[in-house]
Design a protein around this motif. Structure first.
Motif, PDB file in Angstrom:
ATOM      1  N   ILE A  69       0.846  -1.201   0.000  1.00  0.00           N
ATOM      2  CA  ILE A  69       0.000   0.000   0.000  1.00  0.00           C
ATOM      3  C   ILE A  69       0.880   1.249   0.000  1.00  0.00           C
ATOM      4  O   ILE A  69       0.615   2.206  -0.721  1.00  0.00           O
ATOM      5  CB  ILE A  69      -0.961  -0.029   1.209  1.00  0.00           C
ATOM      6  CG1 ILE A  69      -2.025  -1.115   0.992  1.00  0.00           C
ATOM      7  CG2 ILE A  69      -1.604   1.342   1.431  1.00  0.00           C
ATOM      8  CD1 ILE A  69      -2.836  -1.449   2.238  1.00  0.00           C
ATOM      9  N   TRP A  70       1.949   1.236   0.803  1.00  0.00           N
ATOM     10  CA  TRP A  70       2.888   2.366   0.842  1.00  0.00           C
ATOM     11  C   TRP A  70       3.496   2.588  -0.545  1.00  0.00           C
ATOM     12  O   TRP A  70       3.564   3.712  -1.026  1.00  0.00           O
ATOM     13  CB  TRP A  70       3.974   2.098   1.886  1.00  0.00           C
ATOM     14  CG  TRP A  70       4.968   3.214   1.997  1.00  0.00           C
ATOM     15  CD1 TRP A  70       6.190   3.293   1.390  1.00  0.00           C
ATOM     16  CD2 TRP A  70       4.830   4.425   2.748  1.00  0.00           C
ATOM     17  NE1 TRP A  70       6.819   4.471   1.725  1.00  0.00           N
ATOM     18  CE2 TRP A  70       6.002   5.182   2.564  1.00  0.00           C
ATOM     19  CE3 TRP A  70       3.827   4.942   3.572  1.00  0.00           C
ATOM     20  CZ2 TRP A  70       6.204   6.423   3.160  1.00  0.00           C
ATOM     21  CZ3 TRP A  70       4.029   6.176   4.171  1.00  0.00           C
ATOM     22  CH2 TRP A  70       5.205   6.895   3.955  1.00  0.00           C
ATOM     23  N   ASP A  71       3.923   1.501  -1.187  1.00  0.00           N
ATOM     24  CA  ASP A  71       4.493   1.619  -2.529  1.00  0.00           C
ATOM     25  C   ASP A  71       3.491   2.242  -3.505  1.00  0.00           C
ATOM     26  O   ASP A  71       3.852   3.108  -4.304  1.00  0.00           O
ATOM     27  CB  ASP A  71       4.915   0.249  -3.071  1.00  0.00           C
ATOM     28  CG  ASP A  71       6.217  -0.256  -2.487  1.00  0.00           C
ATOM     29  OD1 ASP A  71       6.904   0.500  -1.767  1.00  0.00           O
ATOM     30  OD2 ASP A  71       6.542  -1.435  -2.741  1.00  0.00           O
ATOM     31  N   GLN A 108       0.085  10.964   4.588  1.00  0.00           N
ATOM     32  CA  GLN A 108      -0.158  10.937   3.140  1.00  0.00           C
ATOM     33  C   GLN A 108       0.642  12.002   2.374  1.00  0.00           C
ATOM     34  O   GLN A 108       1.264  11.666   1.354  1.00  0.00           O
ATOM     35  CB  GLN A 108      -1.655  11.069   2.830  1.00  0.00           C
ATOM     36  CG  GLN A 108      -1.995  10.902   1.353  1.00  0.00           C
ATOM     37  CD  GLN A 108      -1.699   9.508   0.818  1.00  0.00           C
ATOM     38  OE1 GLN A 108      -2.238   8.532   1.288  1.00  0.00           O
ATOM     39  NE2 GLN A 108      -0.818   9.418  -0.176  1.00  0.00           N
ATOM     40  N   PRO A 109       0.678  13.266   2.823  1.00  0.00           N
ATOM     41  CA  PRO A 109       1.479  14.259   2.072  1.00  0.00           C
ATOM     42  C   PRO A 109       2.972  13.888   2.003  1.00  0.00           C
ATOM     43  O   PRO A 109       3.615  14.119   0.969  1.00  0.00           O
ATOM     44  CB  PRO A 109       1.271  15.561   2.853  1.00  0.00           C
ATOM     45  CG  PRO A 109      -0.030  15.363   3.565  1.00  0.00           C
ATOM     46  CD  PRO A 109      -0.090  13.897   3.893  1.00  0.00           C
ATOM     47  N   TYR A 110       3.512  13.308   3.070  1.00  0.00           N
ATOM     48  CA  TYR A 110       4.914  12.884   3.036  1.00  0.00           C
ATOM     49  C   TYR A 110       5.099  11.799   1.979  1.00  0.00           C
ATOM     50  O   TYR A 110       6.029  11.847   1.178  1.00  0.00           O
ATOM     51  CB  TYR A 110       5.378  12.388   4.405  1.00  0.00           C
ATOM     52  CG  TYR A 110       6.761  11.770   4.349  1.00  0.00           C
ATOM     53  CD1 TYR A 110       7.890  12.573   4.165  1.00  0.00           C
ATOM     54  CD2 TYR A 110       6.928  10.397   4.433  1.00  0.00           C
ATOM     55  CE1 TYR A 110       9.157  12.017   4.075  1.00  0.00           C
ATOM     56  CE2 TYR A 110       8.195   9.829   4.346  1.00  0.00           C
ATOM     57  CZ  TYR A 110       9.297  10.639   4.166  1.00  0.00           C
ATOM     58  OH  TYR A 110      10.551  10.084   4.061  1.00  0.00           O
ATOM     59  N   ARG A 111       4.197  10.808   1.976  1.00  0.00           N
ATOM     60  CA  ARG A 111       4.299   9.724   0.982  1.00  0.00           C
ATOM     61  C   ARG A 111       4.207  10.289  -0.428  1.00  0.00           C
ATOM     62  O   ARG A 111       4.937   9.884  -1.320  1.00  0.00           O
ATOM     63  CB  ARG A 111       3.221   8.655   1.230  1.00  0.00           C
ATOM     64  CG  ARG A 111       3.139   7.580   0.158  1.00  0.00           C
ATOM     65  CD  ARG A 111       4.471   6.860  -0.017  1.00  0.00           C
ATOM     66  NE  ARG A 111       4.499   6.011  -1.172  1.00  0.00           N
ATOM     67  CZ  ARG A 111       4.942   6.369  -2.380  1.00  0.00           C
ATOM     68  NH1 ARG A 111       5.382   7.583  -2.614  1.00  0.00           N
ATOM     69  NH2 ARG A 111       4.939   5.493  -3.365  1.00  0.00           N
ATOM     70  N   THR A 116       7.354   7.870  -7.118  1.00  0.00           N
ATOM     71  CA  THR A 116       7.012   6.471  -7.382  1.00  0.00           C
ATOM     72  C   THR A 116       7.830   5.563  -6.478  1.00  0.00           C
ATOM     73  O   THR A 116       9.042   5.722  -6.360  1.00  0.00           O
ATOM     74  CB  THR A 116       7.310   6.122  -8.853  1.00  0.00           C
ATOM     75  OG1 THR A 116       6.616   7.041  -9.677  1.00  0.00           O
ATOM     76  CG2 THR A 116       6.877   4.700  -9.175  1.00  0.00           C
ATOM     77  N   GLY A 117       7.168   4.589  -5.839  1.00  0.00           N
ATOM     78  CA  GLY A 117       7.871   3.707  -4.909  1.00  0.00           C
ATOM     79  C   GLY A 117       7.774   2.243  -5.278  1.00  0.00           C
ATOM     80  O   GLY A 117       6.751   1.785  -5.785  1.00  0.00           O
ATOM     81  N   THR A 118       8.869   1.537  -5.041  1.00  0.00           N
ATOM     82  CA  THR A 118       8.884   0.080  -5.163  1.00  0.00           C
ATOM     83  C   THR A 118       9.737  -0.469  -4.025  1.00  0.00           C
ATOM     84  O   THR A 118      10.709   0.160  -3.606  1.00  0.00           O
ATOM     85  CB  THR A 118       9.487  -0.403  -6.501  1.00  0.00           C
ATOM     86  OG1 THR A 118      10.811   0.116  -6.626  1.00  0.00           O
ATOM     87  CG2 THR A 118       8.653   0.031  -7.680  1.00  0.00           C
ATOM     88  N   SER A 119       9.349  -1.605  -3.530  1.00  0.00           N
ATOM     89  CA  SER A 119      10.095  -2.244  -2.445  1.00  0.00           C
ATOM     90  C   SER A 119      10.567  -3.622  -2.864  1.00  0.00           C
ATOM     91  O   SER A 119       9.944  -4.274  -3.707  1.00  0.00           O
ATOM     92  CB  SER A 119       9.205  -2.395  -1.202  1.00  0.00           C
ATOM     93  OG  SER A 119       8.859  -1.138  -0.683  1.00  0.00           O
ATOM     94  N   THR A 120      11.651  -4.038  -2.264  1.00  0.00           N
ATOM     95  CA  THR A 120      12.088  -5.425  -2.357  1.00  0.00           C
ATOM     96  C   THR A 120      12.189  -5.941  -0.926  1.00  0.00           C
ATOM     97  O   THR A 120      12.558  -5.189  -0.018  1.00  0.00           O
ATOM     98  CB  THR A 120      13.448  -5.560  -3.071  1.00  0.00           C
ATOM     99  OG1 THR A 120      14.403  -4.739  -2.407  1.00  0.00           O
ATOM    100  CG2 THR A 120      13.355  -5.157  -4.521  1.00  0.00           C
ATOM    101  N   ILE A 121      11.862  -7.188  -0.747  1.00  0.00           N
ATOM    102  CA  ILE A 121      11.832  -7.798   0.583  1.00  0.00           C
ATOM    103  C   ILE A 121      13.004  -8.767   0.701  1.00  0.00           C
ATOM    104  O   ILE A 121      13.179  -9.643  -0.143  1.00  0.00           O
ATOM    105  CB  ILE A 121      10.500  -8.547   0.826  1.00  0.00           C
ATOM    106  CG1 ILE A 121       9.298  -7.610   0.609  1.00  0.00           C
ATOM    107  CG2 ILE A 121      10.476  -9.183   2.199  1.00  0.00           C
ATOM    108  CD1 ILE A 121       9.260  -6.391   1.486  1.00  0.00           C
TER     109      ILE A 121
END
Length: 186
Positions: A69-71, A108-111, A116-121
């Motif tokens: 969701i953050w991404d 939300q404004p900080y995000r 554009t965000g992507t994560s790797t685990i």
């Protein structure tokens, strides 16, 4: 033939006595049998707990869903994963504590500012603090955010606690800025 019988007897004797010096394990094996782990003998006082066992994967999955969701950038979709109130200790020292709706609105404004965000685990696990009867989801990974052609990378570790309803109510975050991978020249 005598050698085979002697070897088989020694192997059987060793197998029957092999677990006497092994620490007992905590959690469940593949048959669902619960096992106990011995207490940790720490030279330091442990402030919270040292009694953890592997827990239901749903807590790790909830943390992964929070990261997804953050991404994606729309934090309102996290509402169903949060308890009514939440306390968050962020890596920069900020502590956010209050109603989940308010925390989402503030965050939300900080995000949005990250792009554009992507994560790797790298690793994720569900743990239960057996002496406190609390459920935790822990994740290690990396977030990459691109805005105006510039990419920022952050290695992160987050520890989320879940209440009796399976909702996140507490989070600890640790992070380190990392450089994006550089292309190797031949």
């Amino acid at each position: 033939m005598k050698k085979i019988i002697v070897i088989a007897s020694v192997a059987l004797f060793a197998a029957c006595n092999s677990n006497k010096n092994e620490p007992a394990k905590s959690g469940s094996d593949t048959t669902g049998t619960t096992m106990q782990m011995r207490d940790i003998n720490s030279p330091y006082p442990v402030g919270y707990s040292s009694k953890f066992a592997i827990d239901d994967p749903k807590y790790a999955e909830a943390v992964l869903n929070l990261w997804k969701i953050w991404d994606a950038g729309d934090l309102s979709k996290a509402k169903d994963l949060f308890a009514d109130s939440i306390e968050m200790h962020l890596s920069d020292g900020t502590i956010m504590k209050g109603k989940s709706d308010s925390i989402i609105a503030i965050t939300q404004p900080y995000r949005n500012s990250l792009g554009t965000g992507t994560s790797t685990i790298d690793a994720v696990v569900s743990l239960k603090s057996t002496d406190k009867n609390e459920h935790w989801g822990l994740v290690w990974g990396e977030g990459k955010y691109t805005k105006n052609g510039k990419t920022d990378c952050t290695s992160m570790q987050e520890t989320w606690r879940f209440n009796a309803d399976g909702k996140a109510d507490f989070m600890l975050q640790y992070e380190q800025k990392t450089a994006p991978p550089k292309m190797m020249k031949k």
